[in-house]
Design an enzyme around this catalytic site. Structure first.
Site, PDB file in Angstrom:
ATOM      1  N   ALA A  20       0.800  -1.225   0.000  1.00  0.00           N
ATOM      2  CA  ALA A  20       0.000   0.000   0.000  1.00  0.00           C
ATOM      3  C   ALA A  20       0.828   1.269   0.000  1.00  0.00           C
ATOM      4  CB  ALA A  20      -0.946  -0.004   1.207  1.00  0.00           C
ATOM      5  N   ARG A  32      -2.957   0.773   7.841  1.00  0.00           N
ATOM      6  CA  ARG A  32      -2.839   0.848   9.292  1.00  0.00           C
ATOM      7  C   ARG A  32      -2.118   2.091   9.813  1.00  0.00           C
ATOM      8  NH1 ARG A  32      -3.015  -4.508   7.921  1.00  0.00           N
ATOM      9  NH2 ARG A  32      -4.389  -5.796   9.194  1.00  0.00           N
ATOM     10  N   GLN A  96       0.508  -6.492  -3.503  1.00  0.00           N
ATOM     11  CA  GLN A  96      -0.629  -6.716  -2.614  1.00  0.00           C
ATOM     12  C   GLN A  96      -1.790  -5.792  -2.976  1.00  0.00           C
ATOM     13  OE1 GLN A  96       1.984  -6.025   0.968  1.00  0.00           O
ATOM     14  NE2 GLN A  96       0.560  -7.463   1.876  1.00  0.00           N
ATOM     15  N   ASP A  99      -5.606  -1.678  -6.262  1.00  0.00           N
ATOM     16  CA  ASP A  99      -6.025  -0.397  -6.840  1.00  0.00           C
ATOM     17  C   ASP A  99      -5.792  -0.272  -8.337  1.00  0.00           C
ATOM     18  OD1 ASP A  99      -3.227   0.149  -7.106  1.00  0.00           O
ATOM     19  OD2 ASP A  99      -3.188   1.013  -5.087  1.00  0.00           O
ATOM     20  N   HIS A 116      -3.640 -10.047  -4.470  1.00  0.00           N
ATOM     21  CA  HIS A 116      -4.920  -9.985  -3.764  1.00  0.00           C
ATOM     22  C   HIS A 116      -6.072  -9.563  -4.676  1.00  0.00           C
ATOM     23  CE1 HIS A 116      -2.518  -9.423   0.223  1.00  0.00           C
ATOM     24  NE2 HIS A 116      -2.732 -10.689  -0.040  1.00  0.00           N
ATOM     25  N   THR A 183       5.614  -2.068   1.596  1.00  0.00           N
ATOM     26  CA  THR A 183       4.978  -3.099   2.409  1.00  0.00           C
ATOM     27  C   THR A 183       5.860  -3.426   3.603  1.00  0.00           C
ATOM     28  OG1 THR A 183       4.229  -5.404   2.494  1.00  0.00           O
ATOM     29  CG2 THR A 183       5.944  -4.884   0.886  1.00  0.00           C
ATOM     30  N   SER A 184       5.223  -3.675   4.739  1.00  0.00           N
ATOM     31  CA  SER A 184       5.954  -4.038   5.951  1.00  0.00           C
ATOM     32  C   SER A 184       6.155  -5.541   6.055  1.00  0.00           C
ATOM     33  CB  SER A 184       5.207  -3.529   7.192  1.00  0.00           C
ATOM     34  OG  SER A 184       3.896  -4.067   7.236  1.00  0.00           O
ATOM     35  N   ASN A 207      12.092   1.642   2.447  1.00  0.00           N
ATOM     36  CA  ASN A 207      11.053   1.917   3.431  1.00  0.00           C
ATOM     37  C   ASN A 207      11.488   3.066   4.343  1.00  0.00           C
ATOM     38  OD1 ASN A 207       8.381   0.728   3.976  1.00  0.00           O
ATOM     39  ND2 ASN A 207       9.134   0.488   6.049  1.00  0.00           N
TER      40      ASN A 207
END
Length: 235
Positions: A20, A32, A96, A99, A116, A183-184, A207
């Protein structure tokens, strides 16, 4: 020349693993963070579950329609540079994100795995017909047969399609450079893909903060948009 740019131009089998954080620069909230999708007190794990779709389709529909669709969003430089390497080099994107921005940026479909699924593929659960996503935003019911429409995203309680998982594993295992971005690596089975990396593969993550990575991985701490602005394909 930036470190990431040097790496991308030095390896021949590249895979980008994205989440995301890649799309926040396009105006799409992540999940989150402080202002993310999960920050308003609702229970997305339930609202985005197969159970909710089955038992309370209206609640599921309203959440997806109001909170997840950003049809005016445009790809940013991260999507665009990844698409460039996918088109011009042997690179693939496994995302992931649902969109559709990697596709909008021009990543070839053969080099893109939407792990996904996608919000912009919609079908009727009753008759199976594919429906334009814009129709879904107008009404959750299929005007043809009256069935309930749904997006082609993987809901909580649903498995990843076997063919999608197997292809993703194959791509990761054959890569000589794996770039993690946005992404984490906290959501499985997506996060587990990195475990299939070859022992000889170079792994690098971009990141703003530390994330769990294999011991041999390298972390580039910084704003991904700024990092990818310095990336260019050597001709």
């Amino acid at each position: 020349m930036s470190e990431l740019n040097e790496l991308l131009n030095s390896f021949s089998r590249i895979v980008f693993l994205t989440g995301a954080g890649v799309s926040t620069a396009s105006g799409i909230p992540d999940y989150r963070s402080k202002n993310g999708l999960y920050s308003d007190g609702q229970t997305p794990e339930y609202l985005l579950s197969a159970t909710c779709l089955r038992k309370e389709p209206e609640r599921h529909y309203q959440f997806v329609k109001e909170k997840m669709f950003y049809p005016q969003a445009k790809p940013n430089v991260i999507h665009e540079k990844m698409a460039l390497f996918a088109k011009e080099k042997n690179a693939c994107v496994i995302t992931q994100n649902v969109d559709g921005l990697h596709s909008k940026a021009g990543t070839p479909q053969n080099d893109l795995i939407e792990f996904h699924g996608s919000l912009y593929r919609v079908f009727c659960q009753k008759c199976g017909r594919s429906i334009e996503w814009s129709k879904y935003l107008e009404d959750m019911h299929h005007e043809g047969c009256g069935g309930i429409l749904r997006t082609d995203i993987v809901l909580y309680e649903e498995p990843i399609r076997r063919e999608v998982l197997e292809r993703a594993i194959e791509i990761v295992s054959n890569a000589d450079l794996i770039v993690v971005c946005g992404t984490s690596l906290a959501v499985y089975p997506f996060a587990g893909l990195i475990e299939y990396a070859s022992k000889d593969a170079k792994i690098v993550a971009v990141n703003k903060e530390k994330i769990p990575l294999p011991e041999n991985a390298e972390l580039i701490i910084g704003n991904a948009k700024e990092v990818f602005e310095e990336v260019d394909l050597k001709k």
